[in-house]
Design a protein around this motif. Structure first.
Motif, mmCIF file in Angstrom:
data_model
loop_
_atom_site.group_PDB
_atom_site.id
_atom_site.type_symbol
_atom_site.label_atom_id
_atom_site.label_comp_id
_atom_site.label_asym_id
_atom_site.label_seq_id
_atom_site.Cartn_x
_atom_site.Cartn_y
_atom_site.Cartn_z
ATOM 1 N N LEU A 106 9.465 -2.137 -6.144
ATOM 2 C CA LEU A 106 9.421 -3.406 -5.424
ATOM 3 C C LEU A 106 8.562 -3.284 -4.169
ATOM 4 O O LEU A 106 8.619 -2.274 -3.459
ATOM 5 N N ALA A 107 7.746 -4.305 -3.920
ATOM 6 C CA ALA A 107 6.873 -4.317 -2.737
ATOM 7 C C ALA A 107 6.652 -5.746 -2.280
ATOM 8 O O ALA A 107 7.013 -6.710 -2.969
ATOM 9 N N ARG A 108 6.025 -5.864 -1.111
ATOM 10 C CA ARG A 108 5.615 -7.168 -0.573
ATOM 11 C C ARG A 108 4.102 -7.283 -0.664
ATOM 12 O O ARG A 108 3.376 -6.337 -0.329
ATOM 13 N N PHE A 109 3.628 -8.432 -1.089
ATOM 14 C CA PHE A 109 2.199 -8.713 -1.188
ATOM 15 C C PHE A 109 1.859 -9.790 -0.173
ATOM 16 O O PHE A 109 2.406 -10.900 -0.225
ATOM 17 N N ASP A 121 9.106 -0.271 1.025
ATOM 18 C CA ASP A 121 10.071 0.091 2.064
ATOM 19 C C ASP A 121 9.633 1.300 2.882
ATOM 20 O O ASP A 121 10.160 1.542 3.972
ATOM 21 N N ASN A 122 8.682 2.075 2.377
ATOM 22 C CA ASN A 122 8.196 3.247 3.106
ATOM 23 C C ASN A 122 6.994 2.940 3.986
ATOM 24 O O ASN A 122 6.528 3.822 4.711
ATOM 25 N N GLY A 123 6.468 1.715 3.905
ATOM 26 C CA GLY A 123 5.320 1.347 4.723
ATOM 27 C C GLY A 123 4.175 0.821 3.889
ATOM 28 O O GLY A 123 4.344 0.417 2.728
ATOM 29 N N PRO A 124 2.961 0.823 4.445
ATOM 30 C CA PRO A 124 1.804 0.289 3.718
ATOM 31 C C PRO A 124 1.445 1.152 2.511
ATOM 32 O O PRO A 124 1.511 2.376 2.561
ATOM 33 N N VAL A 173 -11.679 -1.355 -1.470
ATOM 34 C CA VAL A 173 -10.496 -0.678 -0.934
ATOM 35 C C VAL A 173 -10.616 -0.624 0.579
ATOM 36 O O VAL A 173 -11.499 0.040 1.123
ATOM 37 N N LEU A 174 -9.732 -1.323 1.273
ATOM 38 C CA LEU A 174 -9.697 -1.313 2.727
ATOM 39 C C LEU A 174 -8.727 -0.276 3.271
ATOM 40 O O LEU A 174 -8.937 0.269 4.360
ATOM 41 N N ASP A 175 -7.662 -0.040 2.538
ATOM 42 C CA ASP A 175 -6.614 0.870 2.987
ATOM 43 C C ASP A 175 -5.979 1.484 1.744
ATOM 44 O O ASP A 175 -5.822 0.793 0.721
ATOM 45 N N TRP A 176 -5.576 2.759 1.838
ATOM 46 C CA TRP A 176 -5.089 3.481 0.657
ATOM 47 C C TRP A 176 -4.209 4.626 1.142
ATOM 48 O O TRP A 176 -4.663 5.485 1.867
ATOM 49 N N HIS A 177 -2.945 4.619 0.772
ATOM 50 C CA HIS A 177 -1.996 5.566 1.352
ATOM 51 C C HIS A 177 -1.308 6.392 0.282
ATOM 52 O O HIS A 177 -1.122 5.948 -0.855
#
Length: 220
Positions: A106-109, A121-124, A173-177
């Motif tokens: 589960l994530a937020r978009f 829940d762990n961040g970006p 890709v602007l951000d990638w974790h």
């Protein structure tokens, strides 16, 4: 966010899941070859990654989805093995895991113009910039949209289909974790998109015992 493993009652639709929406697919290169289970073999190079972003706006369920996986095969079957996959629907999480063995999370978009940011829940997790769909588009009917999963000790296979208007797209890709695989370069090799897309995801197929990840190897 809601606990994706509960309640125990099935609150997701029975297959087939049918939906409409839009799809982006980008091919990138990992810095190191991601590990595959021993019963799957890589397709298109061991460091090839497929990034999939979908918005299911009508149908059995409405949700956004972001997946990063390796094209793989088992025998004659070819599909995506997801290293990580996120959606913003708890029902999709439960259905994906229980029907097909796809390990959805589960994530937020968050959408802002042509940018989408995904957080769990762990961040970006990632941030992507999407360009407009190319004008030159070709109608496609019943293109495969397939993937491998695992239920218990068995390998599962989802043989889905997508139709719509296929053409070149843009995805940056602007951000990638972490825990996403490290990229050799942020620019995709190429991106395709399907507009006015129609999706069908039928019941899955059980293929037999699934292999465990094998140390130091990426495929059988």
């Amino acid at each position: 966010m809601t606990d994706p493993t509960g309640p125990p009652a099935a609150d997701y639709p029975a297959p087939p899941w049918k939906a409409r929406g839009v799809l982006w697919m980008s091919v990138l290169t990992a810095r190191e070859a991601p590990e595959l289970p021993a019963d799957l073999s890589p397709v298109g190079g061991r460091r090839t990654l497929l990034v999939v972003l979908a918005r299911y706006t009508e149908g059995a369920l409405r949700y956004d989805e972001f997946a990063v996986g390796s094209p793989a095969r088992r025998g004659r079957r070819v599909g995506l093995f997801c290293h990580r996959i996120w959606v913003d629907s708890a029902a999709s999480v439960r259905g994906g895991r229980r029907l097909w063995g796809i390990p959805k999370e589960l994530a937020r978009f968050s959408w802002d113009a042509e940018t989408v940011r995904i957080h769990d829940d762990n961040g970006p997790v990632a941030a992507l910039r999407l360009g407009p769909h190319g004008r030159a588009r070709v109608p496609v009917l019943r293109a495969p949209s397939s993937g491998f999963g695992r239920i218990g000790g068995e390998r599962t296979f989802l043989c889905g289909q997508v139709s719509g208007r296929l053409g070149r797209g843009r995805l940056g890709v602007l951000d990638w974790h972490p825990p996403l695989p490290d990229l050799a370069a942020p620019a995709p090799r190429f991106t395709l998109s399907v507009s006015a897309a129609r999706f069908v995801f039928p019941a899955g197929t059980r293929l037999g015992p699934a292999g465990s990840p094998a140390s130091g190897r990426t495929g059988a």
